[in-house]
Design an enzyme around this catalytic site. Structure first.
Site, PDB file in Angstrom:
ATOM      1  N   GLU A   1      -4.939   2.824   6.729  1.00  0.00           N
ATOM      2  CA  GLU A   1      -4.783   2.772   5.249  1.00  0.00           C
ATOM      3  C   GLU A   1      -5.266   3.965   4.573  1.00  0.00           C
ATOM      4  O   GLU A   1      -4.797   4.569   3.717  1.00  0.00           O
ATOM      5  CB  GLU A   1      -5.299   1.527   4.689  1.00  0.00           C
ATOM      6  CG  GLU A   1      -4.987   1.220   3.137  1.00  0.00           C
ATOM      7  CD  GLU A   1      -5.552  -0.165   2.805  1.00  0.00           C
ATOM      8  OE1 GLU A   1      -5.477  -1.166   3.398  1.00  0.00           O
ATOM      9  OE2 GLU A   1      -5.841   0.011   1.536  1.00  0.00           O
TER      10      GLU A   1
ATOM     11  N   SER B   1     -10.834  -1.146   3.474  1.00  0.00           N
ATOM     12  CA  SER B   1     -10.186  -1.325   4.768  1.00  0.00           C
ATOM     13  C   SER B   1      -9.670  -0.322   5.470  1.00  0.00           C
ATOM     14  O   SER B   1      -8.849   0.443   4.692  1.00  0.00           O
ATOM     15  CB  SER B   1      -8.883  -2.475   4.377  1.00  0.00           C
ATOM     16  OG  SER B   1      -9.350  -3.360   3.772  1.00  0.00           O
TER      17      SER B   1
ATOM     18  N   ARG C   1       0.777  -1.316  -0.067  1.00  0.00           N
ATOM     19  CA  ARG C   1      -0.102   0.160   0.101  1.00  0.00           C
ATOM     20  C   ARG C   1       0.688   1.507  -0.065  1.00  0.00           C
ATOM     21  O   ARG C   1       0.339   2.543   0.724  1.00  0.00           O
ATOM     22  CB  ARG C   1      -1.012   0.135   1.121  1.00  0.00           C
ATOM     23  CG  ARG C   1      -1.858  -0.957   1.346  1.00  0.00           C
ATOM     24  CD  ARG C   1      -2.937  -1.324   0.173  1.00  0.00           C
ATOM     25  NE  ARG C   1      -3.474  -2.356   0.029  1.00  0.00           N
ATOM     26  CZ  ARG C   1      -3.009  -3.566  -0.515  1.00  0.00           C
ATOM     27  NH1 ARG C   1      -2.082  -3.598  -1.656  1.00  0.00           N
ATOM     28  NH2 ARG C   1      -3.851  -4.612  -0.617  1.00  0.00           N
TER      29      ARG C   1
HETATM   30  C1  LIG Z   1     -15.749  -0.792  -0.897  1.00  0.00           C
HETATM   31  C2  LIG Z   1     -14.123  -0.611  -1.089  1.00  0.00           C
HETATM   32  C3  LIG Z   1     -13.405  -1.598  -1.334  1.00  0.00           C
HETATM   33  C4  LIG Z   1     -11.875  -1.299  -1.431  1.00  0.00           C
HETATM   34  N1  LIG Z   1     -11.268  -2.587  -1.904  1.00  0.00           N
HETATM   35  C5  LIG Z   1      -9.821  -2.251  -1.707  1.00  0.00           C
HETATM   36  C6  LIG Z   1      -9.007  -3.564  -2.156  1.00  0.00           C
HETATM   37  O1  LIG Z   1      -9.579  -4.440  -2.420  1.00  0.00           O
HETATM   38  N2  LIG Z   1      -7.609  -3.086  -2.403  1.00  0.00           N
HETATM   39  C7  LIG Z   1      -6.979  -1.945  -2.066  1.00  0.00           C
HETATM   40  O2  LIG Z   1      -5.942  -1.804  -2.287  1.00  0.00           O
HETATM   41  N3  LIG Z   1      -7.880  -0.942  -1.821  1.00  0.00           N
HETATM   42  C8  LIG Z   1      -9.238  -1.016  -1.715  1.00  0.00           C
HETATM   43  N4  LIG Z   1      -9.900  -0.092  -1.240  1.00  0.00           N
HETATM   44  C9  LIG Z   1      -9.414   1.316  -1.258  1.00  0.00           C
HETATM   45  C10 LIG Z   1      -9.466   2.025  -2.430  1.00  0.00           C
HETATM   46  O3  LIG Z   1     -10.447   1.829  -3.293  1.00  0.00           O
HETATM   47  C11 LIG Z   1      -8.047   2.214  -3.173  1.00  0.00           C
HETATM   48  O4  LIG Z   1      -6.844   2.519  -1.970  1.00  0.00           O
HETATM   49  C12 LIG Z   1      -7.703   2.908  -4.763  1.00  0.00           C
HETATM   50  O5  LIG Z   1      -6.620   2.520  -5.190  1.00  0.00           O
HETATM   51  C13 LIG Z   1      -7.843   4.489  -4.340  1.00  0.00           C
HETATM   52  O6  LIG Z   1      -8.207   4.988  -5.529  1.00  0.00           O
HETATM   53  P1  LIG Z   1      -8.725   6.257  -5.835  1.00  0.00           P
HETATM   54  O7  LIG Z   1      -8.877   6.695  -7.154  1.00  0.00           O
HETATM   55  O8  LIG Z   1     -10.056   6.463  -5.198  1.00  0.00           O
HETATM   56  O9  LIG Z   1      -7.817   7.416  -4.967  1.00  0.00           O
HETATM   57  P2  LIG Z   1      -8.144   8.443  -3.866  1.00  0.00           P
HETATM   58  O10 LIG Z   1      -8.811   7.831  -2.716  1.00  0.00           O
HETATM   59  O11 LIG Z   1      -8.726   9.782  -4.711  1.00  0.00           O
HETATM   60  O12 LIG Z   1      -6.785   9.090  -3.317  1.00  0.00           O
HETATM   61  C14 LIG Z   1      -5.902   8.079  -2.674  1.00  0.00           C
HETATM   62  C15 LIG Z   1      -4.470   8.669  -2.870  1.00  0.00           C
HETATM   63  O13 LIG Z   1      -3.881   8.618  -4.252  1.00  0.00           O
HETATM   64  C16 LIG Z   1      -3.641   9.818  -4.804  1.00  0.00           C
HETATM   65  N5  LIG Z   1      -4.013   9.861  -6.202  1.00  0.00           N
HETATM   66  C17 LIG Z   1      -5.195   9.593  -6.802  1.00  0.00           C
HETATM   67  N6  LIG Z   1      -4.978   9.833  -8.296  1.00  0.00           N
HETATM   68  C18 LIG Z   1      -4.001  10.227  -8.567  1.00  0.00           C
HETATM   69  C19 LIG Z   1      -3.123  10.534  -9.539  1.00  0.00           C
HETATM   70  N7  LIG Z   1      -3.795  10.566 -10.890  1.00  0.00           N
HETATM   71  N8  LIG Z   1      -2.051  11.287  -9.520  1.00  0.00           N
HETATM   72  C20 LIG Z   1      -1.420  10.987  -8.194  1.00  0.00           C
HETATM   73  N9  LIG Z   1      -2.216  10.651  -7.095  1.00  0.00           N
HETATM   74  C21 LIG Z   1      -3.092  10.207  -7.016  1.00  0.00           C
HETATM   75  C22 LIG Z   1      -4.296  10.984  -3.909  1.00  0.00           C
HETATM   76  O14 LIG Z   1      -3.546  12.035  -3.817  1.00  0.00           O
HETATM   77  C23 LIG Z   1      -4.176   9.913  -2.630  1.00  0.00           C
HETATM   78  O15 LIG Z   1      -2.870  10.277  -2.164  1.00  0.00           O
HETATM   79  C24 LIG Z   1     -11.368  -0.107  -1.281  1.00  0.00           C
HETATM   80  C25 LIG Z   1     -12.242   0.799  -0.921  1.00  0.00           C
HETATM   81  C26 LIG Z   1     -13.549   0.821  -1.004  1.00  0.00           C
HETATM   82  C27 LIG Z   1     -14.620   1.777  -0.695  1.00  0.00           C
END
Ligand SMILES: Cc1cc2nc3c(=O)[nH]c(=O)nc-3n(C[C@H](O)[C@H](O)[C@H](O)COP(=O)(O)OP(=O)(O)OC[C@H]3O[C@@H](n4cnc5c(N)ncnc54)[C@H](O)[C@@H]3O)c2cc1C
Length: 311
Positions: A302, A232, A182
């Site tokens: 996380e 998580s 992560r």
């Molecule tokens: C129901 C549910 C299930 C989930 N299951 C999992 C799972 O199985 N495995 C897992 O790893 N995670 C899981 N997650 C957590 C989450 O989906 C992941 O961490 C996902 O990768 C976050 O992506 P996001 O686009 O929503 O990022 P955001 O939440 O918008 O941002 C997260 C981080 O990424 C950065 N970021 C986003 N986009 C960019 C970009 N283009 N350039 C630079 N930085 C950027 C942000 O600045 C921040 O630091 C889950 C979440 C939910 C709600």
């Protein structure tokens, strides 16, 4: 609500020179942009539609000493009820996905994992099934080295094209990204993921489809997908599972306001209705404290916590 220098007329009019007015939102509630469905207003919420606009707005913000945060789908994010005293840069318009070579997919940083998974399936490419149900963008997945069911982003990344804080466009290999559990080297820094090239293998469309369906069913059975959450809440501690430690501490169902440790999966904090970010934050702190008391393990969130959670 936080109001400060960022809303001065000079910055807004400089921004209006580079992106259209409708893509400059002021005091935009972050509850609309996070899967927790809570959080106060971002002083500025900017939606660039191409790399030139992105670079220009970052330059303006930097020249004026303003901070910014790059937003994917907000699925791993808790924003304070007081909001964010800076600019949120949404990657919502960066959603192009195409097949690059026979087994490669090139996706813009704001493309959703689910859309990439659908493209992989439709082209009989295997290797992305694990990520189909991760509800974020590929940019967020790179930052977090997102993973599930034995797969991680680091296994499938060939190249990542980043915009550096200095405005340079740079190409990184998967190794250069320093992926860890992560983690990646860009987390918490001001890099922007512009494009990602994913390397997959030729596979069987039916098998790929059924694997994705099987994993989606597993998620539905095990995870409280019926409530807003950020997945998580805590990282997996070495040799253990956060959910198990939380359950062992008797915290299943424990709540602060409408924020609750899910009854279905203790690793998830859910918003049962009108939880504030302060409720979620207090719950996270309480869980950390009680798990430490109960078994001596310090849980590390996380979820990314943004803004001021002080009194
Ligand atoms: C129901 C549910 C299930 C989930 N299951 C999992 C799972 O199985 N495995 C897992 O790893 N995670 C899981 N997650 C957590 C989450 O989906 C992941 O961490 C996902 O990768 C976050 O992506 P996001 O686009 O929503 O990022 P955001 O939440 O918008 O941002 C997260 C981080 O990424 C950065 N970021 C986003 N986009 C960019 C970009 N283009 N350039 C630079 N930085 C950027 C942000 O600045 C921040 O630091 C889950 C979440 C939910 C709600």
């Amino acid at each position: 609500m936080i109001r400060k220098r960022i809303l001065n007329k000079e910055i807004i009019s400089a921004l209006e020179q580079v992106i259209s007015k409708e893509n400059i939102l002021i005091d935009e509630p972050m509850s609309r942009h996070t899967t927790f469905k809570c959080g106060g207003p971002a002083s500025l919420f900017l939606r660039p539609s191409n790399v030139a606009e992105l670079r220009d707005i970052i330059n303006i913000l930097k020249d004026n000493g303003e901070k910014y945060f790059v937003l994917g789908n907000g699925s791993n994010l808790l924003v304070s009820d007081k909001g964010y005293d800076g600019a949120i840069i949404s990657m919502g318009y960066f959603d192009d996905i195409h097949i690059e070579a026979e087994t490669q997919i090139c996706a813009e940083g704001g493309a959703m994992n689910s859309a990439i998974a659908a493209m992989a399936r439709d082209h009989s490419l295997t290797g992305f099934e694990f990520a189909a149900g991760i509800p974020g963008t590929i940019g967020g997945a790179m930052t977090m080295n997102a993973g599930a069911y034995g797969g991680e982003m680091k296994d499938i990344v060939r190249e990542v094209i980043l915009l550096s804080p200095e405005g340079e466009i740079m190409t990184y290999s998967g190794d250069d990204m320093e992926f860890d559990y992560r983690e990646s080297f860009i987390k918490g820094k001001e890099y922007v993921v512009l494009f990602v090239v994913i390397e997959l293998q030729k596979g069987d469309k039916e098998e790929i489809t059924s694997k994705m369906q099987e994993l989606a069913l597993k998620r539905k059975e095990k995870q409280p997908l019926e409530y807003p959450s950020a997945g998580s809440t805590f990282k997996r501690p070495e040799g253990n599972f956060a959910g198990k430690l939380i359950e062992d501490a008797g915290l299943k169902g424990y709540s602060v306001g409408d924020a609750e440790v899910s009854e279905k999966h203790a690793g998830f904090v859910v918003n049962k209705g009108n939880a504030t970010a302060a409720d979620v934050y207090k719950l996270i702190c309480d869980v950390k404290e009680k798990v430490l008391e109960n078994c001596g393990v310090t849980l590390e969130p996380e979820v990314i916590i943004l803004g001021d959670f002080g009194e």
